[in-house]
Write an enzyme that holds these catalytic residues in place. Structure first.
Site, PDB file in Angstrom:
ATOM      1  N   ARG A 126      15.561   6.453   6.291  1.00 31.22           N
ATOM      2  CA  ARG A 126      15.733   5.153   5.657  1.00 31.22           C
ATOM      3  C   ARG A 126      17.185   4.962   5.256  1.00 31.22           C
ATOM      4  NH1 ARG A 126      12.415   4.849   0.540  1.00 31.22           N
ATOM      5  NH2 ARG A 126      10.985   6.053   1.816  1.00 31.22           N
ATOM      6  N   SER A 175       9.676  -0.714   4.905  1.00 32.14           N
ATOM      7  CA  SER A 175       8.549  -0.643   3.984  1.00 32.14           C
ATOM      8  C   SER A 175       8.725  -1.652   2.845  1.00 32.14           C
ATOM      9  CB  SER A 175       8.391   0.782   3.466  1.00 32.14           C
ATOM     10  OG  SER A 175       7.217   0.906   2.705  1.00 32.14           O
ATOM     11  N   HIS A 176       8.833  -1.172   1.599  1.00 31.62           N
ATOM     12  CA  HIS A 176       8.940  -2.069   0.440  1.00 31.62           C
ATOM     13  C   HIS A 176      10.371  -2.117  -0.101  1.00 31.62           C
ATOM     14  CE1 HIS A 176       8.249   1.977  -1.045  1.00 31.62           C
ATOM     15  NE2 HIS A 176       8.959   1.635  -2.101  1.00 31.62           N
ATOM     16  N   LYS A 197       9.335   5.397  10.378  1.00 29.44           N
ATOM     17  CA  LYS A 197       8.201   6.273  10.058  1.00 29.44           C
ATOM     18  C   LYS A 197       7.703   6.855  11.371  1.00 29.44           C
ATOM     19  CE  LYS A 197       6.641   3.930   5.826  1.00 29.44           C
ATOM     20  NZ  LYS A 197       5.575   3.146   5.170  1.00 29.44           N
ATOM     21  N   ASP A 235       2.002  -4.420   0.989  1.00 28.08           N
ATOM     22  CA  ASP A 235       3.433  -4.123   0.972  1.00 28.08           C
ATOM     23  C   ASP A 235       4.078  -4.592   2.272  1.00 28.08           C
ATOM     24  OD1 ASP A 235       2.466  -2.161   2.713  1.00 28.08           O
ATOM     25  OD2 ASP A 235       3.831  -0.621   1.965  1.00 28.08           O
ATOM     26  N   ASP A 286       5.110  -3.346   5.055  1.00 25.68           N
ATOM     27  CA  ASP A 286       4.701  -2.933   6.404  1.00 25.68           C
ATOM     28  C   ASP A 286       3.195  -2.729   6.534  1.00 25.68           C
ATOM     29  OD1 ASP A 286       4.822  -0.596   4.813  1.00 25.68           O
ATOM     30  OD2 ASP A 286       5.200   0.680   6.549  1.00 25.68           O
ATOM     31  N   ASP A 300       0.853  -0.862   4.990  1.00 23.55           N
ATOM     32  CA  ASP A 300       0.068   0.376   4.856  1.00 23.55           C
ATOM     33  C   ASP A 300      -0.412   0.631   3.425  1.00 23.55           C
ATOM     34  OD1 ASP A 300       2.479   1.214   3.733  1.00 23.55           O
ATOM     35  OD2 ASP A 300       2.903   2.739   5.256  1.00 23.55           O
ATOM     36  N   ARG A 301      -0.096  -0.303   2.485  1.00 26.24           N
ATOM     37  CA  ARG A 301      -0.546  -0.129   1.100  1.00 26.24           C
ATOM     38  C   ARG A 301      -1.235  -1.393   0.606  1.00 26.24           C
ATOM     39  NH1 ARG A 301       3.242   0.749  -2.864  1.00 26.24           N
ATOM     40  NH2 ARG A 301       4.956  -0.144  -1.696  1.00 26.24           N
ATOM     41  N   HIS A 332      -1.334   4.040  -0.901  1.00 23.93           N
ATOM     42  CA  HIS A 332      -1.765   4.563   0.405  1.00 23.93           C
ATOM     43  C   HIS A 332      -3.185   5.109   0.260  1.00 23.93           C
ATOM     44  CE1 HIS A 332       2.269   4.529   2.294  1.00 23.93           C
ATOM     45  NE2 HIS A 332       2.718   4.861   1.108  1.00 23.93           N
TER      46      HIS A 332
END
Length: 463
Positions: free
Chosen positions: A15, A103-104, A113, A241, A243, A245-246, A328
């Site tokens: 990142r 992501s966030h 990822k 979020d 992307d 995944d949450r 997650h």
């Protein structure tokens, strides 16, 4: 071209800030290094996808070029949620994948990822990619024929797989807030396909995130959902979020159901099909989770924070369910074991559709007074040395148990305190929970005492 920096190679992913620590040259080198690692594992194809960030197209193009340099064939899914890349590694005959996502993180961030030969890579495996680039061994291996490139649309297969396996007991009215993240491209269609009436908030994918940050872990990002539930006849609110995944969950009366309490509902259901099995959760989760899991016939297993670490532990134990306080949730029951916010939302609605008053069911789950995540900001590397010092020297009179699997979690008869080092930023993450506000203050005071003894100038995030 920017020089490559070790600081972007984090514990669970890569990142950086676009134009400062990450650019197309670095993305191509990462592709070369990952492609070489994939070929070493006997993998011939790597699946890629990207979220809605403005830097996504150029970074994904460079990544694909690097993978092809290494002799790997590329299947490009285009704009998808991270779970779609994971899903594709289970159904397209290729077990390695890279998602280009920030992501966030703020809009100027992006990253990667990665799943290598069926496993989410972390720690040393990510550092090995950096070493391969840094010592030039990647360049030396690139004398192979270039890999091929093709595009593939995974959306219908993904949606169909979920919808074919899910049945709501009744239609539901829901609010969905995607915060202009990439989940907005899919969430409305998915939940409508299940028979829901969906009110969409900020589902236009926009990498500048003009409305609020796409991170449901923070209450300020859920205020729009709370207002929408007040002003409509929708029953429940879901938020995602950047992307996808949450998952964040809000009740009709505006209560935030944090992921450790969501996990209670999921565990009770999953254990009806997998009695006696382990249910995994990270060190940040509520102390009510372990007795709940035991009561419902499962084995509670506390583990380190980090989506890659939880996935690895689930593979090792065969656990049918795992979850983290960050949002997650990992279903191996009826699903593939990876974290997927959209799918977790589906499983939640499936359970709640059986109830006349879903919010009452959620609000009845055990809870205590607790703090959100608090952060003690430190210099680079200082977070790890301070935790090590506390693990070795700190004394907590009156504690029932001191758990050191990931930092320090100190259990008392009436609550717990946690201090653990973040693996991604130079901070110590702290969280407190207790049966009363006075107990909460007492436990915080204990942590304040030991931290200031070890580092007198620490700027603590609580009084």
């Amino acid at each position: 071209m920017l020089p490559i920096q070790n600081s972007i190679f984090k514990a669970y992913d890569i990142r950086g800030i676009v134009g400062k620590t990450l650019d197309v040259g670095i993305a191509r080198q990462i592709g070369q290094a990952f492609g070489t690692a994939a070929r070493t594992k006997g993998e011939k194809t790597v699946i890629i996808g990207r979220d809605g960030r403005l830097s996504g197209p150029e970074l994904a193009t460079a990544l694909a070029a690097g993978l092809r340099d290494a002799g790997v064939d590329v299947i490009d899914l285009g704009v998808v949620v991270t779970p779609m890349v994971y899903f594709a590694t289970h159904v397209l005959g290729a077990q390695s994948g890279i998602m280009v996502t920030g992501s966030h993180n703020p809009p100027d961030y992006n990253g990667f990822k990665m799943v290598l030969a069926g496993e989410a890579i972390y720690g040393d495996a990510i550092q090995q990619l950096y070493q391969a680039i840094e010592d030039g061994s990647v360049e030396a291996t690139i004398s192979v024929p270039s890999g091929s490139y093709r595009r593939h649309d995974i959306k219908q297969a993904y949606l169909q797989r979920i919808v074919s396996d899910t049945k709501l007991a009744r239609p539901m009215k829901i609010v969905v807030d995607c915060g202009n993240g990439v989940a907005g491209a899919f969430a409305g269609e998915l939940y409508r396909a299940l028979g829901c009436e969906v009110q969409e908030l900020f589902c236009e994918v926009d990498g500048t995130f003009p409305n609020h940050h796409p991170d449901p872990a923070h209450p300020e990002n859920l205020q729009d959902v709370i207002r929408a539930l007040q002003n409509s006849d929708a029953e429940i609110g879901l938020a995602f979020d950047g992307d996808g995944d949450r998952l964040g969950v809000v009740t009709k009366d505006g209560q935030i159901i944090y992921p450790d309490r969501q996990l209670m509902l999921f565990a009770a259901d999953v254990l009806t099909r997998h009695p006696g099995r382990e249910i995994l959760y990270d060190v940040k989760c509520t102390r009510h989770l372990a007795p709940w899991i035991t009561e419902h016939g499962g084995k509670p297993l506390m583990w380190k924070t980090g989506h890659s670490l939880v996935k690895a532990k689930m593979r090792e134990t065969g656990a049918p369910l795992g979850g983290e306080m960050s949002g997650h949730v990992f279903f191996k029951d009826r699903w593939y074991g990876f974290d997927d916010g959209l799918y977790a939302g589906v499983r939640l609605l499936e359970l709640l559709s059986r109830e006349n008053d879903p919010s009452a069911v959620l609000n009845a789950l055990p809870q205590s007074s607790s703090t959100p995540e608090l952060q003690l900001k430190l210099e680079e590397g200082e977070n790890f040395s301070l935790i090590e010092k506390l693990q070795g020297e700190a004394k907590f009179p009156g504690a029932d148990d001191i758990i050191k699997i990931d930092g320090l979690r100190v259990e008392y008869p009436d609550g717990f305190g946690l201090a653990r080092s973040s693996n991604t930023t130079p901070v110590i993450v702290m969280r407190f929970e207790a049966e009363s506000p006075s107990a909460l203050l007492r436990i915080q005071a204990e942590f304040k005492r030991v931290i200031l003894a070890a580092k007198p100038d620490a700027a603590l995030p609580f009084p």
